[in-house]
Write a protein that holds these residues in place. Sequence first.
Motif, mmCIF file in Angstrom:
data_model
loop_
_atom_site.group_PDB
_atom_site.id
_atom_site.type_symbol
_atom_site.label_atom_id
_atom_site.label_comp_id
_atom_site.label_asym_id
_atom_site.label_seq_id
_atom_site.Cartn_x
_atom_site.Cartn_y
_atom_site.Cartn_z
ATOM 1 N N CYS A 249 0.832 -1.204 0.000
ATOM 2 C CA CYS A 249 0.000 0.000 0.000
ATOM 3 C C CYS A 249 0.869 1.258 0.000
ATOM 4 O O CYS A 249 1.779 1.394 0.821
ATOM 5 N N PRO A 250 0.611 2.204 -0.898
ATOM 6 C CA PRO A 250 1.381 3.447 -0.915
ATOM 7 C C PRO A 250 0.931 4.452 0.132
ATOM 8 O O PRO A 250 1.554 5.493 0.293
ATOM 9 N N PHE A 251 -0.143 4.112 0.871
ATOM 10 C CA PHE A 251 -0.700 5.073 1.820
ATOM 11 C C PHE A 251 -0.375 4.758 3.273
ATOM 12 O O PHE A 251 -0.687 5.537 4.162
ATOM 13 N N ILE B 83 -5.619 8.785 -7.764
ATOM 14 C CA ILE B 83 -4.792 9.917 -8.181
ATOM 15 C C ILE B 83 -4.960 11.089 -7.209
ATOM 16 O O ILE B 83 -3.988 11.768 -6.842
ATOM 17 N N MET B 84 -6.188 11.330 -6.778
ATOM 18 C CA MET B 84 -6.432 12.427 -5.849
ATOM 19 C C MET B 84 -5.680 12.212 -4.538
ATOM 20 O O MET B 84 -5.074 13.149 -4.002
ATOM 21 N N LYS B 85 -5.696 10.984 -4.046
ATOM 22 C CA LYS B 85 -5.089 10.700 -2.745
ATOM 23 C C LYS B 85 -3.568 10.674 -2.823
ATOM 24 O O LYS B 85 -2.879 11.252 -1.980
ATOM 25 N N ILE B 86 -3.016 10.025 -3.835
ATOM 26 C CA ILE B 86 -1.563 9.839 -3.862
ATOM 27 C C ILE B 86 -0.828 11.102 -4.284
ATOM 28 O O ILE B 86 0.304 11.351 -3.851
ATOM 29 N N ASP B 87 -1.449 11.927 -5.125
ATOM 30 C CA ASP B 87 -0.789 13.150 -5.582
ATOM 31 C C ASP B 87 -1.407 14.416 -4.998
ATOM 32 O O ASP B 87 -1.068 15.530 -5.412
ATOM 33 N N HIS B 88 -2.342 14.234 -4.041
ATOM 34 C CA HIS B 88 -2.950 15.359 -3.336
ATOM 35 C C HIS B 88 -3.604 16.338 -4.314
ATOM 36 O O HIS B 88 -3.395 17.556 -4.259
ATOM 37 N N LEU B 89 -4.410 15.797 -5.212
ATOM 38 C CA LEU B 89 -5.094 16.603 -6.209
ATOM 39 C C LEU B 89 -6.564 16.775 -5.849
ATOM 40 O O LEU B 89 -7.146 15.951 -5.137
ATOM 41 N N SER B 90 -7.171 17.822 -6.353
ATOM 42 C CA SER B 90 -8.615 17.960 -6.263
ATOM 43 C C SER B 90 -9.247 17.042 -7.308
ATOM 44 O O SER B 90 -8.562 16.496 -8.179
ATOM 45 N N GLY C 285 -9.334 28.122 -14.592
ATOM 46 C CA GLY C 285 -9.954 27.227 -13.637
ATOM 47 C C GLY C 285 -9.136 25.997 -13.335
ATOM 48 O O GLY C 285 -9.558 25.155 -12.557
ATOM 49 N N ARG C 286 -7.991 25.846 -13.952
ATOM 50 C CA ARG C 286 -7.179 24.661 -13.738
ATOM 51 C C ARG C 286 -6.599 24.680 -12.339
ATOM 52 O O ARG C 286 -6.228 25.710 -11.785
ATOM 53 N N GLY C 287 -6.421 23.509 -11.732
ATOM 54 C CA GLY C 287 -5.857 23.419 -10.397
ATOM 55 C C GLY C 287 -4.397 23.848 -10.376
ATOM 56 O O GLY C 287 -3.687 23.749 -11.368
ATOM 57 N N GLU C 288 -3.975 24.299 -9.205
ATOM 58 C CA GLU C 288 -2.609 24.818 -9.077
ATOM 59 C C GLU C 288 -1.578 23.753 -9.431
ATOM 60 O O GLU C 288 -0.617 24.023 -10.163
ATOM 61 N N ARG C 289 -1.764 22.546 -8.923
ATOM 62 C CA ARG C 289 -0.756 21.520 -9.176
ATOM 63 C C ARG C 289 -0.645 21.199 -10.660
ATOM 64 O O ARG C 289 0.464 21.049 -11.190
ATOM 65 N N ILE C 290 -1.780 21.097 -11.321
ATOM 66 C CA ILE C 290 -1.763 20.824 -12.756
ATOM 67 C C ILE C 290 -1.007 21.926 -13.490
ATOM 68 O O ILE C 290 -0.198 21.661 -14.384
ATOM 69 N N ARG C 291 -1.250 23.164 -13.106
ATOM 70 C CA ARG C 291 -0.574 24.286 -13.760
ATOM 71 C C ARG C 291 0.933 24.240 -13.526
ATOM 72 O O ARG C 291 1.731 24.515 -14.428
ATOM 73 N N LEU C 292 1.343 23.898 -12.314
ATOM 74 C CA LEU C 292 2.772 23.837 -12.015
ATOM 75 C C LEU C 292 3.447 22.723 -12.817
ATOM 76 O O LEU C 292 4.557 22.897 -13.327
ATOM 77 N N VAL C 293 2.766 21.589 -12.930
ATOM 78 C CA VAL C 293 3.316 20.492 -13.721
ATOM 79 C C VAL C 293 3.417 20.889 -15.191
ATOM 80 O O VAL C 293 4.423 20.601 -15.861
ATOM 81 N N THR D 23 8.449 23.127 -3.411
ATOM 82 C CA THR D 23 7.205 23.689 -3.937
ATOM 83 C C THR D 23 6.062 22.720 -3.652
ATOM 84 O O THR D 23 6.262 21.675 -3.023
ATOM 85 N N ALA D 24 4.891 23.059 -4.145
ATOM 86 C CA ALA D 24 3.730 22.181 -3.954
ATOM 87 C C ALA D 24 3.913 20.841 -4.654
ATOM 88 O O ALA D 24 3.294 19.842 -4.275
ATOM 89 N N ILE D 25 4.773 20.795 -5.690
ATOM 90 C CA ILE D 25 4.951 19.539 -6.425
ATOM 91 C C ILE D 25 6.351 18.955 -6.249
ATOM 92 O O ILE D 25 6.602 17.821 -6.670
ATOM 93 N N TYR D 26 7.267 19.689 -5.629
ATOM 94 C CA TYR D 26 8.639 19.198 -5.484
ATOM 95 C C TYR D 26 9.058 19.193 -4.017
ATOM 96 O O TYR D 26 9.176 20.240 -3.389
ATOM 97 N N LYS D 27 9.268 17.990 -3.490
ATOM 98 C CA LYS D 27 9.810 17.792 -2.146
ATOM 99 C C LYS D 27 11.037 16.898 -2.323
ATOM 100 O O LYS D 27 10.914 15.724 -2.664
ATOM 101 N N LYS D 28 12.221 17.460 -2.098
ATOM 102 C CA LYS D 28 13.441 16.737 -2.438
ATOM 103 C C LYS D 28 13.595 15.421 -1.683
ATOM 104 O O LYS D 28 14.239 14.494 -2.169
ATOM 105 N N SER D 29 12.984 15.324 -0.507
ATOM 106 C CA SER D 29 13.084 14.081 0.263
ATOM 107 C C SER D 29 12.134 13.013 -0.254
ATOM 108 O O SER D 29 12.152 11.875 0.222
#
Length: 633
Positions: free
Chosen positions: A41-43, A75-82, A111-119, A240-246
């Motif tokens: 389980c990834p969670f 996808i919503m749970k593992i990548d913290h998306l709306s 209207g696009r979500g922040e994470r999608i825009r950053l990616v 950032t919201a999409i990059y955590k080096k650890s």
Amino acid sequence: MAGRINDDDVKAVRDAVPIDAVVSDYLQLRNAGGGNLKGLCPFHDEKSPSFQVSPSKGLYHCFGCQAGGDTLDFIMKIDHLSFSEAVERLAGQAGITLRYEEGGYTAGTSGRGERIRLVEAHKAAAQFYVDQLDSPEAEIGRKFLAERGFDQGAAAHFSVGYSPAGWDHLTRFLRGKGFSDKELITSGLAQDSRSGKPIDRFRGRLMWPIRDISGEVVGFGARKLRDDDNGPKYLNTPETAIYKKSQVLYGIDLAKKEIAKTSRAVVVEGYTDVMACHMAGVTTAIATCGTAFGGDHIKILRRLLMDNATAEVIFTFDGDAAGQKAALRAFEDDQKFAAETSIAVTPGGMDPCDLRLAQGDAAVSGLVESRTPLFEFALRHIVARHNLENPAGRAAALDEAAPVVANIKNIAIQHESAVQLAGMLGIRDEQFVVKRVAQLARWARERGNQPPQQGRGRPSYEAAPAPAGRPAGGPALNLRSPAHRTERELLKLALQRPALVSPAFDAYGMDEFTAPPYAAVRQAIQDAGGASLGTDDYLARVRDAAPNDTVRALVTELAVEAIHAKTVDEVYAGVQLVQVRLRAVDRRVHEIQGTMSRLGPQAPPEQLAAVQEELWVLQQYGQRLRNRGAEGL
């Protein structure tokens, strides 16, 4: 705002992207029987795989932490998306153009979500940098790569690029693509200047895109090329919201399939080392991004390695003091792996990139094959700190080294290592050392630590996981109760094989399910149109009809959990239908008999006759069920 996504488009996205294809981007899946797949389980952390995926139903469920749902939920749970971000992510993969209830097709982006825009910004930036590597200014970058043995094909394989030396080349390019200054700052691709206008964060550097395990670009590593660059040798994207080096490993997107296939991962120290290993045929190589190898990195690898007894993680470090320190730091996390951990020390202080340049591809693969168990390396390091010429020094070395050996999970390796330690220390009485290690291991077990096992990790989990017994936040289920077990089997049939229990099942009342959570699932099936409906989106309709997340989670669990029968057919389904109905009849008979006792002989004759008639009808029906089975329904 773009508005609500059209329902038909959401359904099209769910149907277009198989759930096993999505999940396998994050963890290794193996056959679990009955058409299901399983993995770690990834969670939540676990040793044995309790996470199951049902490709035919498009659902997943973890029998350990109760996480579950469909592809979008995952996808919503593992990548913290709306929800909308998850739909947009999968729609992009499937090539589906989404329609919005307000504003038509997705012509705009506000209207696009922040994470999608950053990616999306990082994806555009990565291509921009790749294109710039062919420019005259990037000659210094191409020369850097060539001097390290990387040709144009190697650069293209890893999408290596170049950031122009000017102040705002990328910034102006991304503005032209519709990205706002705020998005550029938030993404870490630009930074504020003294003038108040954003400027490029990376300038005049060789660029490596850092991708997450699903292959999305989430950051960059930038290497200094010029002497007049006063910045650090390597500059990475800030948090950032999409990059955590650890939580990222460079090269994991390219290496994950081979890691899962071979049950081996090779951890190196830098971007060029990953490139050198892959070019030399060691395609399981990965690296951290400006941070030490830690707990979150371990979680990523464990999901790919599946914690089987033959899995292996090999660390490569320079033989200098810094390399030894890094190796010992890695050894501190050894017990978090079920896989064996080893170390390959590069000769003469060369990293894999230098080794490939000096001695060729074969030397790199040979380095990996010459690995030493990490605990053996740690033991030698400990022993080397003590004076073994006198008894006090040998005793001190034994005191420090014995607990290391005692922590080895594999009992056979633990014993052999104790004998090996005696040899290192020059202690002739091997049994003394063996007994000392065994005593420490026993004390550790008595303190509640994980006892040593015959293999690294627990035995493989071949059978379907035992049901959790309590849906998240819901009433307790007594799975030792024959009634609850049968009700559970019938609901699984109604969700997974509705044709086998229809139309009889739809005539069953909520009160025929004695467990309140099961009654709630029965109600959801009825509210969705009944098991006889049998449409393609039947399960989705039932999940949508669930009154809350607790019931929805139980629906998912029952839809994924294996049916406990070698042959799932009409006969087996009939047995479950009969047993649930028969227990309901028997309960009603018992209630009526209690009513008759309370009424007594003085009751009005017409009331007593009505009760007696109902009792007689139920007793006859019960007897017919016992004699004829499903035919008596």
